[in-house]
Write an enzyme that holds these catalytic residues in place. Structure first.
Site, short mmCIF file in Angstrom:
data_model
loop_
_atom_site.label_atom_id
_atom_site.label_comp_id
_atom_site.label_asym_id
_atom_site.label_seq_id
_atom_site.Cartn_x
_atom_site.Cartn_y
_atom_site.Cartn_z
CD GLU A 82 -3.41 1.00 -2.10
OE1 GLU A 82 -3.79 -0.09 -1.65
OE2 GLU A 82 -4.05 2.04 -1.97
CG HIS A 106 -2.01 0.88 1.30
ND1 HIS A 106 -1.90 2.23 1.04
CD2 HIS A 106 -3.31 0.67 1.58
CE1 HIS A 106 -3.09 2.79 1.17
NE2 HIS A 106 -3.96 1.88 1.50
C1 BG6 Z 1 -7.03 2.04 -0.07
C2 BG6 Z 1 -8.49 1.74 -0.28
O1 BG6 Z 1 -6.28 0.93 -0.45
O2 BG6 Z 1 -6.77 2.31 1.31
C3 BG6 Z 1 -9.34 2.89 0.24
O3 BG6 Z 1 -8.72 1.53 -1.67
C4 BG6 Z 1 -8.98 3.16 1.70
O4 BG6 Z 1 -10.72 2.55 0.13
C5 BG6 Z 1 -7.48 3.41 1.82
O5 BG6 Z 1 -9.72 4.30 2.14
C6 BG6 Z 1 -7.01 3.68 3.24
O6 BG6 Z 1 -7.36 2.64 4.08
P1 BG6 Z 1 -7.01 2.71 5.63
O7 BG6 Z 1 -7.63 1.48 6.24
O8 BG6 Z 1 -5.53 2.73 5.77
O9 BG6 Z 1 -7.63 4.00 6.14
#
Ligand code: BG6
Length: 341
Positions: A297, A185
């Site tokens: 990602e 991510h």
């Molecule tokens: C992304 C998702 O990978 O991560 C989004 O596609 C999400 O929908 C974002 O809002 C952040 O996620 P988190 O759980 O780290 O707040």
């Protein structure tokens, strides 16, 4: 594992390495809130930092000491909150597509430095790396009843490239397979979200998370940003570029999933920027920070990876930076998908 337990293990491994007279190519120090932090330093002055909490890369700097990843000023370096920024590892579940907490639990567990990493099929000559390991605790096994070993190698290449290699093995003794989804991510640091473009995904189909995962086809000749974006691009090429004109630099993302284990995994690319409204709703993210980040990602999602006992999956992501003019218009995804670029 508790923070104290992880620290004891870190010290034990460092002691073992010094008794073998091999000084490790990394340093372990205390980071924010006393959490263990591993640092890698390249000959040209490039560097990488990884928190054992989450097994998460939180810094990647070029030879001029410029930060290439985004970490929020409001990031909470304290369990159970995952660190907002860098490269969280989403495992064994991506997003909320399953029974576990969003993006799984690997990003808010204590990893250890791997005491005995199994060798890679093709050994690397580059020695500036660290091997981390995550195994489930009793608590983890209650929420996800599968024994696994997740090994992460973080390598800083000679020219400053950042390579992450994940190896996930099914170590169950019950003879049962398990399935998981996964993502690197990555939060990239950008000058201004309105000034950047992403190339390599044009003409491809994507699922729009902001429209009930409806499927669309990308129409633009690059992705540019004027509002919130949350998309899963399907069957994406191995190479994608983020062009940042103001910084005069281009990030090149290369990814592949495991030809050596005999199972091809089709990587998706998730593109996310929360924009202003969602930014304000996130407690660990500054109101205007959305302007200076973008997540692209490398993900194995929508179609889960299944491993039988004893089987291993391997997936890599390699990040590099080149001058801005390098990629523009050169990444025709159809050609890249056919391996011609
Ligand atoms: C992304 C998702 O990978 O991560 C989004 O596609 C999400 O929908 C974002 O809002 C952040 O996620 P988190 O759980 O780290 O707040």
């Amino acid at each position: 594992m508790s923070s104290a337990g992880a620290a004891a293990t870190v010290e034990a491994i460092a002691a073992k390495e010094s008794s073998q007279n091999a000084s490790p190519p990394y340093q372990v120090t205390k980071g924010i809130n006393g959490l263990d932090k591993v640092s890698l330093r390249g000959a040209r002055g490039n560097s990488v930092e990884i928190y054992l909490y989450g097994g998460q890369v939180t810094s990647w700097k070029n030879e001029h000491g410029e930060e290439l990843l985004f970490v929020s000023n409001k990031a909470v370096f304290k369990p159970p909150k995952a660190i907002r920024g860098g490269i969280p590892l989403c495992f064994p579940q991506f997003a909320n597509n399953g029974p576990l907490e969003g993006h799984g639990f690997a990003r808010n567990r204590f990893w250890i430095i791997d005491p005995s990493p199994p060798p890679f099929a093709t050994p690397s000559t580059n020695k500036t790396y660290v091997d981390l390991l995550l195994k489930p605790t009793e608590v983890d096994l209650k929420i996800w009843p599968h024994s696994f070993e997740f090994r992460l190698r973080v390598t800083l290449g000679p020219s400053g490239d950042l390579l992450l290699t994940s190896r996930v093995r099914n170590t169950s003794a019950d003879g049962k397979p398990f399935s998981f989804t996964f993502a690197y991510h990555t939060y990239f640091s950008v000058s201004d979200i309105s000034e950047i473009r992403i190339e390599g995904l044009e003409t491809l189909d994507y699922l729009d998370n902001l429209q009930n995962k409806q499927r669309f086809t990308e129409q633009g000749d690059a992705i540019t940003f004027e509002s919130e974006i949350d998309r899963v691009y399907l069957t994406t090429p191995t190479k994608i570029a983020i062009l940042d004109h103001e910084k005069k630099r281009t990030f090149v993302i290369r990814k592949d999933g495991l030809p050596d284990a005999g199972k091809m995994v089709v990587y998706r690319s998730v593109v996310w920027n929360p924009w202003d409204k969602k930014a304000k709703a996130m407690a660990d993210f500054g109101d205007s920070e959305y302007r200076h980040m973008v997540c692209v990602e490398s993900a194995a999602v929508e179609k889960a990876i299944t491993l039988k006992p004893g089987e291993e999956w391997k997936g890599r992501q390699e990040l590099s930076v080149v001058p801005s003019s390098y990629c523009s218009g050169q990444l025709d995804p159809q050609r890249v998908l056919k391996g011609r670029v």
